[in-house]
Design a protein around this motif. Sequence first.
Motif, PDB file in Angstrom:
ATOM      1  N   PHE A 237       0.835  -1.207   0.000  1.00 40.83           N
ATOM      2  CA  PHE A 237       0.000   0.000   0.000  1.00 40.83           C
ATOM      3  C   PHE A 237       0.872   1.261   0.000  1.00 40.83           C
ATOM      4  O   PHE A 237       0.613   2.210  -0.748  1.00 40.83           O
ATOM      5  CB  PHE A 237      -0.921  -0.005   1.221  1.00 40.83           C
ATOM      6  CG  PHE A 237      -1.748   1.243   1.375  1.00 40.83           C
ATOM      7  CD1 PHE A 237      -2.940   1.386   0.680  1.00 40.83           C
ATOM      8  CD2 PHE A 237      -1.317   2.279   2.202  1.00 40.83           C
ATOM      9  CE1 PHE A 237      -3.694   2.547   0.807  1.00 40.83           C
ATOM     10  CE2 PHE A 237      -2.067   3.437   2.333  1.00 40.83           C
ATOM     11  CZ  PHE A 237      -3.262   3.570   1.637  1.00 40.83           C
ATOM     12  N   LEU A 238       1.898   1.266   0.829  1.00 38.82           N
ATOM     13  CA  LEU A 238       2.796   2.426   0.907  1.00 38.82           C
ATOM     14  C   LEU A 238       3.515   2.652  -0.419  1.00 38.82           C
ATOM     15  O   LEU A 238       3.628   3.789  -0.891  1.00 38.82           O
ATOM     16  CB  LEU A 238       3.801   2.230   2.035  1.00 38.82           C
ATOM     17  CG  LEU A 238       3.238   2.183   3.461  1.00 38.82           C
ATOM     18  CD1 LEU A 238       4.330   1.785   4.447  1.00 38.82           C
ATOM     19  CD2 LEU A 238       2.618   3.514   3.846  1.00 38.82           C
ATOM     20  N   ASP A 239       4.001   1.576  -1.015  1.00 38.29           N
ATOM     21  CA  ASP A 239       4.705   1.696  -2.294  1.00 38.29           C
ATOM     22  C   ASP A 239       3.777   2.226  -3.380  1.00 38.29           C
ATOM     23  O   ASP A 239       4.175   3.082  -4.189  1.00 38.29           O
ATOM     24  CB  ASP A 239       5.264   0.329  -2.714  1.00 38.29           C
ATOM     25  CG  ASP A 239       6.427  -0.122  -1.839  1.00 38.29           C
ATOM     26  OD1 ASP A 239       6.979   0.729  -1.108  1.00 38.29           O
ATOM     27  OD2 ASP A 239       6.773  -1.317  -1.872  1.00 38.29           O
ATOM     28  N   ALA A 240       2.545   1.732  -3.415  1.00 35.50           N
ATOM     29  CA  ALA A 240       1.594   2.145  -4.450  1.00 35.50           C
ATOM     30  C   ALA A 240       1.197   3.606  -4.313  1.00 35.50           C
ATOM     31  O   ALA A 240       0.817   4.253  -5.301  1.00 35.50           O
ATOM     32  CB  ALA A 240       0.355   1.263  -4.398  1.00 35.50           C
ATOM     33  N   ASN A 241       1.273   4.132  -3.096  1.00 37.94           N
ATOM     34  CA  ASN A 241       0.834   5.508  -2.845  1.00 37.94           C
ATOM     35  C   ASN A 241       1.987   6.454  -2.522  1.00 37.94           C
ATOM     36  O   ASN A 241       1.753   7.600  -2.122  1.00 37.94           O
ATOM     37  CB  ASN A 241      -0.181   5.524  -1.697  1.00 37.94           C
ATOM     38  CG  ASN A 241      -1.493   4.855  -2.066  1.00 37.94           C
ATOM     39  OD1 ASN A 241      -2.370   5.462  -2.676  1.00 37.94           O
ATOM     40  ND2 ASN A 241      -1.644   3.581  -1.696  1.00 37.94           N
ATOM     41  N   ASN A 242       3.219   5.968  -2.731  1.00 39.28           N
ATOM     42  CA  ASN A 242       4.413   6.785  -2.478  1.00 39.28           C
ATOM     43  C   ASN A 242       4.416   7.390  -1.078  1.00 39.28           C
ATOM     44  O   ASN A 242       4.643   8.593  -0.892  1.00 39.28           O
ATOM     45  CB  ASN A 242       4.531   7.905  -3.534  1.00 39.28           C
ATOM     46  CG  ASN A 242       4.744   7.352  -4.934  1.00 39.28           C
ATOM     47  OD1 ASN A 242       5.553   6.451  -5.125  1.00 39.28           O
ATOM     48  ND2 ASN A 242       4.023   7.890  -5.902  1.00 39.28           N
ATOM     49  N   LEU A 243       4.134   6.553  -0.095  1.00 33.18           N
ATOM     50  CA  LEU A 243       4.066   6.998   1.292  1.00 33.18           C
ATOM     51  C   LEU A 243       5.185   6.356   2.100  1.00 33.18           C
ATOM     52  O   LEU A 243       5.720   5.308   1.738  1.00 33.18           O
ATOM     53  CB  LEU A 243       2.707   6.628   1.905  1.00 33.18           C
ATOM     54  CG  LEU A 243       1.472   7.270   1.260  1.00 33.18           C
ATOM     55  CD1 LEU A 243       0.206   6.677   1.860  1.00 33.18           C
ATOM     56  CD2 LEU A 243       1.491   8.780   1.432  1.00 33.18           C
ATOM     57  N   LYS A 244       5.512   6.991   3.213  1.00 36.89           N
ATOM     58  CA  LYS A 244       6.524   6.457   4.120  1.00 36.89           C
ATOM     59  C   LYS A 244       5.960   6.417   5.531  1.00 36.89           C
ATOM     60  O   LYS A 244       5.087   7.196   5.892  1.00 36.89           O
ATOM     61  CB  LYS A 244       7.795   7.319   4.088  1.00 36.89           C
ATOM     62  CG  LYS A 244       8.523   7.284   2.743  1.00 36.89           C
ATOM     63  CD  LYS A 244       9.806   8.103   2.789  1.00 36.89           C
ATOM     64  CE  LYS A 244      10.551   8.043   1.465  1.00 36.89           C
ATOM     65  NZ  LYS A 244      11.808   8.843   1.494  1.00 36.89           N
ATOM     66  N   VAL A 245       6.476   5.500   6.339  1.00 38.24           N
ATOM     67  CA  VAL A 245       6.048   5.402   7.727  1.00 38.24           C
ATOM     68  C   VAL A 245       7.266   5.204   8.618  1.00 38.24           C
ATOM     69  O   VAL A 245       8.372   4.950   8.138  1.00 38.24           O
ATOM     70  CB  VAL A 245       5.067   4.220   7.953  1.00 38.24           C
ATOM     71  CG1 VAL A 245       3.759   4.454   7.235  1.00 38.24           C
ATOM     72  CG2 VAL A 245       5.702   2.903   7.545  1.00 38.24           C
ATOM     73  N   ASP A 246       7.043   5.299   9.898  1.00 36.71           N
ATOM     74  CA  ASP A 246       8.087   5.055  10.886  1.00 36.71           C
ATOM     75  C   ASP A 246       8.173   3.550  11.117  1.00 36.71           C
ATOM     76  O   ASP A 246       7.463   2.988  11.955  1.00 36.71           O
ATOM     77  CB  ASP A 246       7.734   5.790  12.190  1.00 36.71           C
ATOM     78  CG  ASP A 246       8.699   5.466  13.319  1.00 36.71           C
ATOM     79  OD1 ASP A 246       9.790   4.926  13.021  1.00 36.71           O
ATOM     80  OD2 ASP A 246       8.359   5.748  14.487  1.00 36.71           O
ATOM     81  N   TRP A 247       9.049   2.891  10.349  1.00 35.36           N
ATOM     82  CA  TRP A 247       9.144   1.440  10.437  1.00 35.36           C
ATOM     83  C   TRP A 247       9.658   0.983  11.791  1.00 35.36           C
ATOM     84  O   TRP A 247       9.289  -0.088  12.284  1.00 35.36           O
ATOM     85  CB  TRP A 247      10.031   0.900   9.320  1.00 35.36           C
ATOM     86  CG  TRP A 247       9.299   0.786   8.016  1.00 35.36           C
ATOM     87  CD1 TRP A 247       9.477   1.561   6.912  1.00 35.36           C
ATOM     88  CD2 TRP A 247       8.252  -0.140   7.699  1.00 35.36           C
ATOM     89  NE1 TRP A 247       8.605   1.183   5.921  1.00 35.36           N
ATOM     90  CE2 TRP A 247       7.844   0.135   6.379  1.00 35.36           C
ATOM     91  CE3 TRP A 247       7.624  -1.157   8.404  1.00 35.36           C
ATOM     92  CZ2 TRP A 247       6.834  -0.575   5.742  1.00 35.36           C
ATOM     93  CZ3 TRP A 247       6.604  -1.871   7.785  1.00 35.36           C
ATOM     94  CH2 TRP A 247       6.218  -1.585   6.469  1.00 35.36           C
ATOM     95  N   GLU A 248      10.497   1.784  12.426  1.00 37.25           N
ATOM     96  CA  GLU A 248      10.998   1.408  13.751  1.00 37.25           C
ATOM     97  C   GLU A 248       9.848   1.323  14.755  1.00 37.25           C
ATOM     98  O   GLU A 248       9.764   0.382  15.552  1.00 37.25           O
ATOM     99  CB  GLU A 248      12.035   2.427  14.226  1.00 37.25           C
ATOM    100  CG  GLU A 248      12.669   2.056  15.569  1.00 37.25           C
ATOM    101  CD  GLU A 248      13.722   3.054  16.002  1.00 37.25           C
ATOM    102  OE1 GLU A 248      14.186   2.944  17.158  1.00 37.25           O
ATOM    103  OE2 GLU A 248      14.091   3.946  15.200  1.00 37.25           O
ATOM    104  N   GLY A 249       8.933   2.299  14.666  1.00 39.15           N
ATOM    105  CA  GLY A 249       7.771   2.297  15.548  1.00 39.15           C
ATOM    106  C   GLY A 249       6.845   1.129  15.258  1.00 39.15           C
ATOM    107  O   GLY A 249       6.295   0.515  16.176  1.00 39.15           O
ATOM    108  N   ILE A 250       6.679   0.817  13.968  1.00 38.85           N
ATOM    109  CA  ILE A 250       5.813  -0.297  13.579  1.00 38.85           C
ATOM    110  C   ILE A 250       6.379  -1.621  14.072  1.00 38.85           C
ATOM    111  O   ILE A 250       5.649  -2.482  14.579  1.00 38.85           O
ATOM    112  CB  ILE A 250       5.624  -0.308  12.048  1.00 38.85           C
ATOM    113  CG1 ILE A 250       4.674   0.817  11.638  1.00 38.85           C
ATOM    114  CG2 ILE A 250       5.096  -1.660  11.565  1.00 38.85           C
ATOM    115  CD1 ILE A 250       4.480   0.971  10.161  1.00 38.85           C
TER     116      ILE A 250
END
Length: 224
Positions: A152-165
């Motif tokens: 989903f993130l790749d398709a929408n060019n989004l980033k998240v805090d992977w460390e938090g996840i």
Amino acid sequence: MPINAEYRGPSDLPEIIPVFPLPGALLLPRGQMPLNIFEQRYLAMVDDAFRDGHRLIGMIQPDVSHSPDEAHPKLFQVGCVGRITQLAESGDGRYILELTGIARFKVVEEQKVLTQYRQCKVDYFPYIDDFTARKGEEAVDREALLKALTEFLDANNLKVDWEGIEKAPNEALVNALAMMSPYGPPEKQAMLEAPDLKTRAEILIAVTEMDLAKKRTSSDTGLQ
């Protein structure tokens, strides 16, 4: 988020609560929902919640597709009650607040009241597991959930805090992703009414995969 009240079961919550009908809004147990309150009836609702001492608001979606009266739409039969855990005044008449989810409920009946906001008699017993933190989270397919999130993130060019996840327990992760998801009221309601955390995660994954497939189809059609 720690709160100053302990809710061990349905008997710790009132049977009649104020409800805030809001389409697309999904509150889940132990999840945090920010709200910007500006309508007079809901400002009064917040004031009354503090005056009564319980600081509780039931979030519920209006069932717009089955409502002939737009001014007073029918309500879905399942919502989630939350406690006001943060409140700020904006200076221009609004309240900026945060609700922390406690437990889901079924609507028994809407009350006839003199308040401008709506109130319902509710039953928490069908969702008694909500009072136990992290109940059933070991059954969640975390790998499948993260795979769907990545796509989903790749398709929408989004980033998240992977460390938090990566640090988040399964319950917090599933509920946060469900609450933040961009899907419509039917999908949000399905996730709310899921019988357990595992099923909620499966619904979220399925909805995400369908959304991605639809976007890929639209993209391929546009290229032809």
